[in-house]
Motif scaffolding. Structure first.
Motif, mmCIF file in Angstrom:
data_model
loop_
_atom_site.group_PDB
_atom_site.id
_atom_site.type_symbol
_atom_site.label_atom_id
_atom_site.label_comp_id
_atom_site.label_asym_id
_atom_site.label_seq_id
_atom_site.Cartn_x
_atom_site.Cartn_y
_atom_site.Cartn_z
ATOM 1 N N LYS A 17 0.834 -1.208 0.000
ATOM 2 C CA LYS A 17 0.000 0.000 0.000
ATOM 3 C C LYS A 17 0.870 1.259 0.000
ATOM 4 O O LYS A 17 0.610 2.201 -0.754
ATOM 5 N N GLN A 49 2.324 1.703 -3.463
ATOM 6 C CA GLN A 49 1.326 2.152 -4.429
ATOM 7 C C GLN A 49 0.970 3.623 -4.220
ATOM 8 O O GLN A 49 0.835 4.371 -5.189
ATOM 9 N N CYS A 85 10.382 -3.266 -6.317
ATOM 10 C CA CYS A 85 9.867 -2.118 -7.050
ATOM 11 C C CYS A 85 11.029 -1.258 -7.497
ATOM 12 O O CYS A 85 12.180 -1.506 -7.132
#
Length: 92
Positions: free
Chosen positions: A10, A13, A38
């Motif tokens: 979360k 994102q 990421c």
């Protein structure tokens, strides 16, 4: 998937992490269950993502066993034992 891992996803994102991938390592690795990978857009962005992840999990009561690569911010590794976060520069 643990609530801590869901929190990290979360955070990634919500803070524009790129190319977020979750790899289930339980069948192939003995030292962790998941790799969360990421990319950041710059060294500043990578450090910011790292800081937000560390702050978010600290508030939830989970501390990493180690953090590597923060200073250079080309590739930051944050080891929470049951999952490992890898934040790469786009070049790396």
């Amino acid at each position: 998937m643990t609530p801590y891992l869901q929190l990290v996803i979360k955070i990634m994102q919500e803070n524009n992490a790129q190319d977020i991938r979750l790899l289930d390592m339980r069948e192939v690795c003995s030292f962790t269950d998941y790799f969360l990978i990421c990319s950041g857009t710059s060294s500043r962005h990578i450090r910011s993502l790292s800081d937000l992840i560390l702050e978010g999990l600290k508030k939830s009561g989970d501390l990493p066993s180690s953090v590597e690569g923060y200073r250079s911010a080309d590739w930051v590794l944050i080891d929470f034992l049951n999952f490992v976060v890898h934040i790469f520069s786009q070049e790396t």
